[in-house]
Design a protein around this motif. Structure first.
Motif, PDB file in Angstrom:
ATOM      1  N   CYS A  37       0.818  -1.209   0.000  1.00  0.00           N
ATOM      2  CA  CYS A  37       0.000   0.000   0.000  1.00  0.00           C
ATOM      3  C   CYS A  37       0.857   1.265   0.000  1.00  0.00           C
ATOM      4  O   CYS A  37       1.622   1.510   0.944  1.00  0.00           O
ATOM      5  CB  CYS A  37      -0.913   0.017   1.229  1.00  0.00           C
ATOM      6  SG  CYS A  37      -1.919   1.523   1.371  1.00  0.00           S
ATOM      7  N   PHE A  46      -4.133   6.428   7.426  1.00  0.00           N
ATOM      8  CA  PHE A  46      -4.730   5.220   6.857  1.00  0.00           C
ATOM      9  C   PHE A  46      -4.012   4.011   7.453  1.00  0.00           C
ATOM     10  O   PHE A  46      -2.838   3.785   7.167  1.00  0.00           O
ATOM     11  CB  PHE A  46      -4.582   5.230   5.335  1.00  0.00           C
ATOM     12  CG  PHE A  46      -5.246   4.061   4.655  1.00  0.00           C
ATOM     13  CD1 PHE A  46      -6.623   3.890   4.713  1.00  0.00           C
ATOM     14  CD2 PHE A  46      -4.503   3.133   3.938  1.00  0.00           C
ATOM     15  CE1 PHE A  46      -7.239   2.812   4.081  1.00  0.00           C
ATOM     16  CE2 PHE A  46      -5.109   2.065   3.300  1.00  0.00           C
ATOM     17  CZ  PHE A  46      -6.479   1.907   3.378  1.00  0.00           C
ATOM     18  N   PRO A  49      -4.620  -1.630   4.309  1.00  0.00           N
ATOM     19  CA  PRO A  49      -5.670  -2.375   3.616  1.00  0.00           C
ATOM     20  C   PRO A  49      -6.239  -3.536   4.425  1.00  0.00           C
ATOM     21  O   PRO A  49      -7.456  -3.752   4.415  1.00  0.00           O
ATOM     22  CB  PRO A  49      -4.968  -2.881   2.348  1.00  0.00           C
ATOM     23  CG  PRO A  49      -3.754  -2.039   2.193  1.00  0.00           C
ATOM     24  CD  PRO A  49      -3.354  -1.618   3.550  1.00  0.00           C
ATOM     25  N   GLU A  52      -8.579  -2.130   7.147  1.00  0.00           N
ATOM     26  CA  GLU A  52      -9.781  -1.437   6.685  1.00  0.00           C
ATOM     27  C   GLU A  52     -10.769  -2.352   5.965  1.00  0.00           C
ATOM     28  O   GLU A  52     -11.971  -2.152   6.040  1.00  0.00           O
ATOM     29  CB  GLU A  52      -9.396  -0.292   5.732  1.00  0.00           C
ATOM     30  CG  GLU A  52      -8.650   0.844   6.401  1.00  0.00           C
ATOM     31  CD  GLU A  52      -9.542   1.683   7.311  1.00  0.00           C
ATOM     32  OE1 GLU A  52     -10.690   1.306   7.553  1.00  0.00           O
ATOM     33  OE2 GLU A  52      -9.059   2.723   7.778  1.00  0.00           O
ATOM     34  N   VAL A  71     -11.213   4.838   6.541  1.00  0.00           N
ATOM     35  CA  VAL A  71     -11.295   4.146   5.255  1.00  0.00           C
ATOM     36  C   VAL A  71     -11.343   5.153   4.108  1.00  0.00           C
ATOM     37  O   VAL A  71     -10.956   4.831   2.973  1.00  0.00           O
ATOM     38  CB  VAL A  71     -12.522   3.210   5.224  1.00  0.00           C
ATOM     39  CG1 VAL A  71     -13.813   4.009   5.190  1.00  0.00           C
ATOM     40  CG2 VAL A  71     -12.454   2.242   4.060  1.00  0.00           C
ATOM     41  N   CYS A  74      -8.269   5.617   1.879  1.00  0.00           N
ATOM     42  CA  CYS A  74      -7.899   4.664   0.831  1.00  0.00           C
ATOM     43  C   CYS A  74      -8.006   5.389  -0.506  1.00  0.00           C
ATOM     44  O   CYS A  74      -9.026   5.994  -0.814  1.00  0.00           O
ATOM     45  CB  CYS A  74      -8.831   3.456   0.847  1.00  0.00           C
ATOM     46  SG  CYS A  74      -8.637   2.351  -0.576  1.00  0.00           S
ATOM     47  N   CYS A  80      -3.183  -3.062  -3.432  1.00  0.00           N
ATOM     48  CA  CYS A  80      -3.464  -4.154  -2.499  1.00  0.00           C
ATOM     49  C   CYS A  80      -4.088  -5.342  -3.224  1.00  0.00           C
ATOM     50  O   CYS A  80      -3.725  -6.503  -2.980  1.00  0.00           O
ATOM     51  CB  CYS A  80      -4.382  -3.673  -1.388  1.00  0.00           C
ATOM     52  SG  CYS A  80      -5.858  -2.782  -1.966  1.00  0.00           S
ATOM     53  N   ALA A  91      -9.847  -3.017  -2.392  1.00  0.00           N
ATOM     54  CA  ALA A  91     -10.182  -1.661  -2.830  1.00  0.00           C
ATOM     55  C   ALA A  91     -11.686  -1.504  -3.042  1.00  0.00           C
ATOM     56  O   ALA A  91     -12.265  -0.461  -2.733  1.00  0.00           O
ATOM     57  CB  ALA A  91      -9.426  -1.323  -4.114  1.00  0.00           C
ATOM     58  N   ASN A  94     -13.468  -1.237   0.326  1.00  0.00           N
ATOM     59  CA  ASN A  94     -13.292   0.109   0.863  1.00  0.00           C
ATOM     60  C   ASN A  94     -14.161   1.125   0.129  1.00  0.00           C
ATOM     61  O   ASN A  94     -14.722   2.047   0.733  1.00  0.00           O
ATOM     62  CB  ASN A  94     -11.823   0.518   0.780  1.00  0.00           C
ATOM     63  CG  ASN A  94     -10.956  -0.230   1.767  1.00  0.00           C
ATOM     64  OD1 ASN A  94     -11.452  -0.857   2.700  1.00  0.00           O
ATOM     65  ND2 ASN A  94      -9.646  -0.185   1.570  1.00  0.00           N
TER      66      ASN A  94
END
Length: 436
Positions: A37, A46, A49, A52, A71, A74, A80, A91, A94
């Motif tokens: 990430c 953040f 990944p 979250e 989140v 992101c 990720c 992704a 999120n």
């Protein structure tokens, strides 16, 4: 008989789609996504990944308030996803949570208005392009930037685009179908080509025409990715449904769809169907017959159908960055394969993960510095290569790179168009015309 690569495949059998949230149970807590990430690497805002998406995702309940608003940091770059060994749709999970945050009304009024504006490039283009000089003055002048920052929360140095004085569609109307055309293809131009960078669309049309295609550009609208990225899923659904309705008949007639915006084509292929749970037969058929332009050109090349004779040399050493959204297509390095055909052109590939801008992410005051920190390795690479220009497939990445490095960035198709003998435009003309 083998199917010609330019013919749409309308006999595809589709597997049942899995909601992205169900993939969180595939997580094995290996933390590879965290190491990949680019946002986690530069900020503590953040937490990563794994935390979250699969981890926090197990605590989120339908119609319940989202437990953690970090989140929203992101960037959606999908690094990720690309790193995950078990296929967790991190992704996308999120992004859907961000959609819940928007529905819950957990944004400030200022940020909501700003996000609504930047999520609608088509609307901005329709208003701004006809008065391009004035719009550019307001968008890029010091006074305009000051008020955009204070009133809406735009970053004062955000890499905003420049409205073109000419619309791509107006240029296209003046062209006749090429006399040597033996086949047809549909071009999804995207908002950036229509309102900000018509030169990219011109180059795409020229390259396709040089290879015997008549290029069709039917009515279309924004792909909807900016809306998805900013959590406006209902509006994005309207956009995506509109594009499916406008384009699907062309696919059923046997034409494929190509695009020069890597994010637009990914949205048609994957992003919109997955985030919206929009898996109608027409939507899936459109997705299966949509290609990035350079991806399509490599298919022609592999089939012996791409014109490669007599290409004009480009004696330059140029840096190339493959955007995150293009990597997410999972089709290898098609742009590099195409640029390698051009005599005397040396391409140096970036190993940087991301430019940082992530569509509209880097435009926001609270995320601008994160975006710049993420992109720093790329900017340093661009300076090290020190070419007269650099190359990148994504429009927002090009604008970010140019703003951060002071060096113009062009689409790979512009180089191929010049190699085919067409005149270059914009910054490319400044460096190539002295060589002609």
């Amino acid at each position: 008989m083998m199917r010609n690569v330019w013919e749409a495949n309308t006999t595809i059998e589709f597997e049942k789609a899995e909601p992205v949230e169900l993939t969180l149970d595939h997580c094995i807590k290996c933390n590879i996504c965290v190491t990949a990430c680019p946002v986690t690497a530069v900020t503590d805002l953040f937490p990563g990944p794994k935390y979250e998406a699969p981890q926090a995702g197990r605590f989120r309940q339908n119609k319940q308030p989202t437990p953690d608003y970090s989140v929203d940091y992101c960037s959606g770059c999908r690094a990720c996803n690309m790193a995950c060994p078990t296929g967790v749709k991190i992704a996308e999970i999120n992004a859907r949570v961000r959609g819940d945050i928007v529905q819950e009304g957990k944004q400030s009024a200022r940020n909501k208005l700003r996000n609504n504006l930047i999520a609608r490039p088509e609307l901005l283009g329709k208003f701004g392009q006809p008065v391009a000089p004035l719009a550019n003055f307001l968008l890029h002048g010091g006074v305009g930037r000051f008020f955009a920052n204070k009133l809406f929360g735009f970053a004062s140095k955000a890499p905003l685009p420049i409205f073109s004085r000419e619309k791509f569609s107006n240029w296209l109307k003046q062209r006749s179908a090429p006399a040597n055309a033996t086949r047809k293809i549909v071009y999804f131009r995207g908002c950036s080509t229509e309102y900000f960078e018509p030169r990219v669309g011109k180059a795409a049309v020229q390259v396709l025409e040089a290879n015997g295609f008549e290029v069709l550009v039917p009515e279309q609208n924004c792909c909807g990715l900016p809306l998805l990225s900013n959590g406006e899923f209902d509006a994005a659904r309207d956009y995506h449904e509109g594009n499916v309705t406008k384009l699907i008949d062309y696919v059923k007639q046997g034409y494929v769809i190509v695009g020069t915006s890597t994010s637009c084509t990914l949205t048609l292929k994957e992003e919109a169907p997955e985030l919206l749970d929009y898996f109608t037969d027409d939507a899936r058929l459109l997705a299966a017959n949509t290609y990035d332009l350079n991806e399509f050109l490599t298919m022609l090349l592999d089939d012996g159908e791409l014109k490669t004779d007599g290409l004009r040399p480009i004696p330059m050493r140029l840096a190339y960055h493959m955007p995150c959204q293009f990597k997410a297509h999972r089709v290898g390095r098609p742009s590099v394969e195409i640029m390698d055909l051009i005599p005397e052109l040396e391409i140096v590939e970036s190993q940087a993960t991301c430019c940082g801008v992530a569509g509209t992410y880097g435009y926001k005051e609270e995320k601008y510095q994160v975006a710049m920190d993420v992109g720093r390795p790329l900017f340093e690479f661009i300076h090290e290569v020190n070419g007269p220009i650099n190359v990148c497939d994504s429009e927002t990445c090009r604008w970010q790179i140019t703003a951060a490095t002071g060096q113009a960035s062009v689409h790979p198709i512009e180089l191929l168009s010049y190699a085919y003998g067409y005149p270059p435009e914009g910054e490319l003309a400044k460096v190539l015309l002295p060589l002609s």
